[in-house]
Design a protein around this motif. Structure first.
Motif, PDB file in Angstrom:
ATOM      1  N   CYS A 281     -27.289  13.459 -26.207  1.00  0.00           N
ATOM      2  CA  CYS A 281     -28.315  14.490 -26.252  1.00  0.00           C
ATOM      3  C   CYS A 281     -27.672  15.863 -26.412  1.00  0.00           C
ATOM      4  CB  CYS A 281     -29.153  14.453 -24.976  1.00  0.00           C
ATOM      5  SG  CYS A 281     -30.496  15.661 -24.975  1.00  0.00           S
ATOM      6  N   PRO A 282     -28.153  16.672 -27.346  1.00  0.00           N
ATOM      7  CA  PRO A 282     -27.581  18.001 -27.537  1.00  0.00           C
ATOM      8  C   PRO A 282     -28.053  19.019 -26.502  1.00  0.00           C
ATOM      9  CG  PRO A 282     -29.342  17.640 -29.098  1.00  0.00           C
ATOM     10  CD  PRO A 282     -29.163  16.354 -28.344  1.00  0.00           C
ATOM     11  N   ILE A 283     -28.916  18.598 -25.601  1.00  0.00           N
ATOM     12  CA  ILE A 283     -29.496  19.489 -24.594  1.00  0.00           C
ATOM     13  C   ILE A 283     -28.941  19.147 -23.212  1.00  0.00           C
ATOM     14  CG2 ILE A 283     -31.644  20.161 -23.446  1.00  0.00           C
ATOM     15  CD1 ILE A 283     -31.593  21.152 -26.269  1.00  0.00           C
TER      16      ILE A 283
ATOM     17  N   ILE B   3     -36.544  14.906 -22.587  1.00  0.00           N
ATOM     18  CA  ILE B   3     -36.331  15.769 -23.748  1.00  0.00           C
ATOM     19  C   ILE B   3     -36.446  14.892 -24.991  1.00  0.00           C
ATOM     20  CG2 ILE B   3     -34.638  17.161 -25.024  1.00  0.00           C
ATOM     21  CD1 ILE B   3     -35.569  18.645 -22.580  1.00  0.00           C
ATOM     22  N   THR B   4     -37.261  15.316 -25.943  1.00  0.00           N
ATOM     23  CA  THR B   4     -37.370  14.620 -27.221  1.00  0.00           C
ATOM     24  C   THR B   4     -36.889  15.557 -28.304  1.00  0.00           C
ATOM     25  OG1 THR B   4     -39.267  13.366 -26.417  1.00  0.00           O
ATOM     26  CG2 THR B   4     -38.921  13.419 -28.802  1.00  0.00           C
ATOM     27  N   VAL B   5     -35.778  15.204 -28.940  1.00  0.00           N
ATOM     28  CA  VAL B   5     -35.209  16.028 -30.003  1.00  0.00           C
ATOM     29  C   VAL B   5     -35.947  15.719 -31.297  1.00  0.00           C
ATOM     30  CG1 VAL B   5     -33.119  16.518 -31.347  1.00  0.00           C
ATOM     31  CG2 VAL B   5     -32.968  16.181 -28.869  1.00  0.00           C
ATOM     32  N   CYS B   6     -36.409  16.775 -31.962  1.00  0.00           N
ATOM     33  CA  CYS B   6     -37.150  16.656 -33.222  1.00  0.00           C
ATOM     34  C   CYS B   6     -36.192  16.942 -34.368  1.00  0.00           C
ATOM     35  CB  CYS B   6     -38.311  17.635 -33.246  1.00  0.00           C
ATOM     36  SG  CYS B   6     -39.413  17.482 -31.826  1.00  0.00           S
TER      37      CYS B   6
ATOM     38  N   PRO C 206     -35.976  10.431 -28.086  1.00  0.00           N
ATOM     39  CA  PRO C 206     -36.203  10.787 -26.684  1.00  0.00           C
ATOM     40  C   PRO C 206     -34.944  10.579 -25.834  1.00  0.00           C
ATOM     41  CG  PRO C 206     -37.108   8.627 -27.126  1.00  0.00           C
ATOM     42  CD  PRO C 206     -36.546   9.135 -28.433  1.00  0.00           C
ATOM     43  N   TYR C 207     -34.783  11.443 -24.846  1.00  0.00           N
ATOM     44  CA  TYR C 207     -33.676  11.333 -23.896  1.00  0.00           C
ATOM     45  C   TYR C 207     -34.221  11.525 -22.482  1.00  0.00           C
ATOM     46  CZ  TYR C 207     -30.529  12.100 -27.872  1.00  0.00           C
ATOM     47  OH  TYR C 207     -29.869  12.000 -29.062  1.00  0.00           O
ATOM     48  N   VAL C 208     -33.797  10.664 -21.567  1.00  0.00           N
ATOM     49  CA  VAL C 208     -34.008  10.882 -20.140  1.00  0.00           C
ATOM     50  C   VAL C 208     -32.616  11.036 -19.532  1.00  0.00           C
ATOM     51  CG1 VAL C 208     -36.236   9.733 -19.963  1.00  0.00           C
ATOM     52  CG2 VAL C 208     -34.163   8.398 -19.726  1.00  0.00           C
TER      53      VAL C 208
END
Length: 144
Positions: free
Chosen positions: A28-30, A117-120, A128-130
């Motif tokens: 995840c980039p976040i 977080i869902t990266v678009c 999606p990321y949890v």
């Protein structure tokens, strides 16, 4: 040190993950984090306990923007007051900080981390990321 923030681009050698990738990442980039009081006492005969939180969402990519959706899953044991679902875009290395409140109705130990977080992506796909983080708060009943 010079007092300026320098970006470090590299790889975490224990897990082979890019720590501060410039453009792309396997994960995840976040990054998410929260500030809050983790050990509290409250007299619930006066009503529920409201815990002030500060949520930080950071783009860990140094040179790429990330478009994402933020959402909180519903938990039966507590409620949130504040932004629970929104879409945002962060430039490279940019951070978004916002307030959130957790409302607890009884004493106990709670995990307040229920962020998704869902990266678009630019091609229209969504990933999606949890997060395997725990935001634990311990609440003791305080009777007067």
């Amino acid at each position: 040190t010079s007092g300026t923030e320098d970006s470090i681009v590299g790889q975490h050698h224990l897990r082979h993950l890019a720590v501060r990738p410039e453009y792309k990442s396997k994960g995840c980039p976040i990054l998410i984090s929260a500030k809050y009081d983790s050990d509290l006492s409250h007299d619930f005969s006066f009503g529920p306990l409201t815990i002030g939180m500060e949520i930080s969402v950071r783009n860990r990519l140094v040179k790429s923007k990330v478009d994402f959706e933020f959402s909180l899953s519903h938990e039966p044991d507590f409620d949130f007051v504040g932004p629970q679902q929104f879409q945002w875009k962060l430039e490279g290395d940019e951070e978004l900080i916002f307030p959130l409140e957790a409302v607890l109705f009884s004493n106990g130990i709670y995990d307040l981390q229920c962020v998704k977080i869902t990266v678009c992506n630019e091609d229209g796909s969504k990933v999606p990321y949890v997060f395997p983080l725990q935001w634990i708060v311990k609440v003791n009943a305080n009777r007067q």
